[in-house]
Design a protein around this motif. Structure first.
Motif, mmCIF file in Angstrom:
data_model
loop_
_atom_site.group_PDB
_atom_site.id
_atom_site.type_symbol
_atom_site.label_atom_id
_atom_site.label_comp_id
_atom_site.label_asym_id
_atom_site.label_seq_id
_atom_site.Cartn_x
_atom_site.Cartn_y
_atom_site.Cartn_z
ATOM 1 N N LEU A 30 0.837 -1.211 0.000
ATOM 2 C CA LEU A 30 0.000 0.000 0.000
ATOM 3 C C LEU A 30 0.869 1.257 0.000
ATOM 4 N N GLY A 31 2.053 1.174 0.606
ATOM 5 C CA GLY A 31 2.990 2.297 0.515
ATOM 6 C C GLY A 31 3.315 2.590 -0.946
ATOM 7 N N ARG A 32 3.589 1.535 -1.718
ATOM 8 C CA ARG A 32 3.896 1.718 -3.155
ATOM 9 C C ARG A 32 2.668 2.269 -3.889
ATOM 10 N N LEU A 33 1.505 1.701 -3.645
ATOM 11 C CA LEU A 33 0.302 2.114 -4.384
ATOM 12 C C LEU A 33 -0.096 3.562 -4.072
ATOM 13 N N LEU A 34 0.119 3.978 -2.808
ATOM 14 C CA LEU A 34 -0.351 5.312 -2.399
ATOM 15 C C LEU A 34 0.760 6.359 -2.422
ATOM 16 N N GLY A 35 2.012 5.905 -2.592
ATOM 17 C CA GLY A 35 3.125 6.860 -2.664
ATOM 18 C C GLY A 35 3.659 7.292 -1.316
ATOM 19 N N HIS A 36 3.666 6.391 -0.325
ATOM 20 C CA HIS A 36 4.259 6.725 0.981
ATOM 21 C C HIS A 36 5.506 5.869 1.204
ATOM 22 N N GLU A 37 6.470 6.453 1.933
ATOM 23 C CA GLU A 37 7.735 5.738 2.212
ATOM 24 C C GLU A 37 7.539 4.871 3.433
ATOM 25 N N MET A 38 7.909 3.608 3.323
ATOM 26 C CA MET A 38 7.549 2.651 4.364
ATOM 27 C C MET A 38 8.746 1.770 4.732
ATOM 28 N N LEU A 39 8.978 1.641 6.038
ATOM 29 C CA LEU A 39 10.036 0.731 6.517
ATOM 30 C C LEU A 39 9.475 -0.079 7.681
ATOM 31 N N SER A 40 9.685 -1.396 7.648
ATOM 32 C CA SER A 40 9.237 -2.263 8.742
ATOM 33 C C SER A 40 10.454 -2.761 9.514
ATOM 34 N N LEU A 41 10.426 -2.520 10.828
ATOM 35 C CA LEU A 41 11.514 -2.945 11.715
ATOM 36 C C LEU A 41 10.974 -3.980 12.691
ATOM 37 N N ASN A 42 11.790 -5.022 12.913
ATOM 38 C CA ASN A 42 11.306 -6.182 13.666
ATOM 39 C C ASN A 42 12.216 -6.497 14.843
ATOM 40 N N ALA A 43 11.631 -6.538 16.030
ATOM 41 C CA ALA A 43 12.343 -7.033 17.219
ATOM 42 C C ALA A 43 12.118 -8.547 17.235
ATOM 43 N N ILE A 44 13.193 -9.318 17.169
ATOM 44 C CA ILE A 44 13.047 -10.771 17.053
ATOM 45 C C ILE A 44 12.792 -11.370 18.446
ATOM 46 N N VAL A 45 11.571 -11.888 18.626
ATOM 47 C CA VAL A 45 11.183 -12.422 19.945
ATOM 48 C C VAL A 45 10.996 -13.943 19.945
ATOM 49 N N ALA A 46 10.877 -14.546 18.757
ATOM 50 C CA ALA A 46 10.723 -16.007 18.692
ATOM 51 C C ALA A 46 11.763 -16.564 17.715
ATOM 52 N N ASP A 47 12.372 -17.673 18.099
ATOM 53 C CA ASP A 47 13.354 -18.349 17.237
ATOM 54 C C ASP A 47 12.729 -19.673 16.841
ATOM 55 N N ARG A 48 12.259 -19.750 15.574
ATOM 56 C CA ARG A 48 11.498 -20.929 15.145
ATOM 57 C C ARG A 48 12.407 -22.045 14.649
ATOM 58 N N VAL A 49 13.713 -21.747 14.549
ATOM 59 C CA VAL A 49 14.645 -22.801 14.162
ATOM 60 C C VAL A 49 15.001 -23.621 15.397
ATOM 61 N N ASN A 50 15.284 -22.917 16.505
ATOM 62 C CA ASN A 50 15.695 -23.598 17.746
ATOM 63 C C ASN A 50 14.580 -23.676 18.786
ATOM 64 N N HIS A 51 13.363 -23.272 18.388
ATOM 65 C CA HIS A 51 12.164 -23.393 19.252
ATOM 66 C C HIS A 51 12.326 -22.659 20.580
ATOM 67 N N ARG A 52 12.718 -21.389 20.505
ATOM 68 C CA ARG A 52 12.868 -20.623 21.747
ATOM 69 C C ARG A 52 12.116 -19.300 21.637
ATOM 70 N N PHE A 53 11.688 -18.799 22.819
ATOM 71 C CA PHE A 53 11.046 -17.487 22.874
ATOM 72 C C PHE A 53 11.886 -16.580 23.773
ATOM 73 N N ALA A 54 11.959 -15.303 23.431
ATOM 74 C CA ALA A 54 12.819 -14.366 24.167
ATOM 75 C C ALA A 54 12.377 -14.203 25.612
ATOM 76 N N GLU A 55 13.349 -14.153 26.520
ATOM 77 C CA GLU A 55 13.020 -13.869 27.931
ATOM 78 C C GLU A 55 12.908 -12.367 28.160
ATOM 79 N N ASN A 56 13.554 -11.588 27.303
ATOM 80 C CA ASN A 56 13.593 -10.126 27.507
ATOM 81 C C ASN A 56 13.032 -9.379 26.285
#
Ligand code: R1P
Ligand code: URA
Length: 287
Positions: A245-271
């Motif tokens: 929708l950023g592309r379609l409407l002409g807005h600049e968009m960035l998605s930033l992700n705090a990694i809280v789950a590790d699906r390779v090693n089956h762990r969830f963040a304590e902090n």
């Protein structure tokens, strides 16, 4: 140009847009978005002053000043259906005259800067728990772009078609790049990644509680997908909606992700809260 009818551009009695409940003067042109409504105050507590607080459904908005810069933070809830509402109503606030209901002329259009501060699960062991990842490309497994005339590059089309084949899907997922200039400015020290946006938290992300998956190899298929040097690094539930929708409407968009789950090693963040706070502070200082 014709006025947009009342049933398409719905305004509240005070003239604000229907779901966000906002008037044009309520927002900055730089907007931080979060999924969790409680995260809005976790951002605005760092503001020098808060000018506006508006709440409707899952859309909580605070606008204020951080080190002299006017910023807006809005919560969206979960899923790309909410991003459809958010992006269209934000765009209406800046690019449609709400009194005449007529879109502004092309040369007067405003391009917003929108930065998602969200949580995410890792799909590669190179993406550690507690890491901060900036989405370069996003791939949408949801159906939102079945309804918009999104134009993809040849590279994006190759990802879409490759993933369709790899997952045996009856449709091609959409693939869109975010803002490279925002990524250079705000996320220069973050892990660059390619984010899979899923239409759910459980089966679409390969999680099994009581109902088995249709495709038992789903996580493995996400993990091992490769086109040239493109791999999927993480998943969440909104980024592809934002980027398309950023592309379609002409807005600049960035998605930033705090990694809280590790699906390779089956762990969830304590902090997880600390990681998100770290991300919030980086964004506030760099935006
Ligand atoms: C699922 O727990 C939610 O967390 C992620 C997903 O995209 C989904 O919205 O983002 P937020 O932490 O921003 O909500
Ligand atoms: N958000 C998601 O959508 N998935 C995760 O695994 C973690 C956060």
């Amino acid at each position: 140009m014709q006025a947009i009818p009342e049933s398409e551009l719905i305004l509240n009695p005070d003239g604000s847009v229907y779901h966000l409940n906002l008037l044009p003067e309520h927002i900055s042109d730089t907007i931080i978005t979060v999924g969790d409504p409680e995260r809005v105050a976790k951002v605005s507590r760092y503001f020098d002053s808060i000018e506006i607080e508006v709440a409707k459904r899952e859309f909580i908005t605070h606008t204020g000043y951080y080190k002299g810069k006017r910023l807006t933070v809005i919560s969206t809830g979960m899923g790309t259906d909410n991003i459809d509402i958010l992006m269209n109503e934000l765009d209406a606030l800046v690019n449609i005259d709400l009194l005449t209901r007529i879109p502004v002329a092309e040369e007067d259009r405003i391009s917003l800067k929108i930065i998602r501060v969200g949580t995410s699960g890792a799909l590669q062991s190179s993406v550690p728990l507690g890491g901060l990842l900036a989405s370069n490309y996003a791939i949408g497994l949801d159906s939102l772009m079945q309804f918009y005339p999104l134009v993809q590059t040849d590279f994006e089309n190759s990802i879409s078609e490759g993933l369709k084949a790899q997952l045996g899907l009856p449709f091609a997922p959409y693939c869109v790049q975010g803002s490279e200039s925002l990524r250079q400015k705000i996320a220069f020290d973050m892990i660059p990644g390619n984010t899979l946006t899923c239409p759910g938290f459980y089966a679409p992300q390969g999680r099994v509680l009581r109902v088995p998956l249709k495709n038992e190899q789903l996580i493995q298929a996400y993990h091992s997908f490769q086109f040239e040097d493109f791999k999927i690094t993480n998943f969440e539930m909104e980024t592809a909606g934002y980027y398309s929708l950023g592309r379609l409407l002409g807005h600049e968009m960035l998605s930033l992700n705090a990694i809280v789950a590790d699906r390779v090693n089956h762990r969830f963040a304590e902090n997880a809260d600390e990681t998100i706070n770290d991300l919030i502070l980086k964004v506030l200082d760099r935006v």
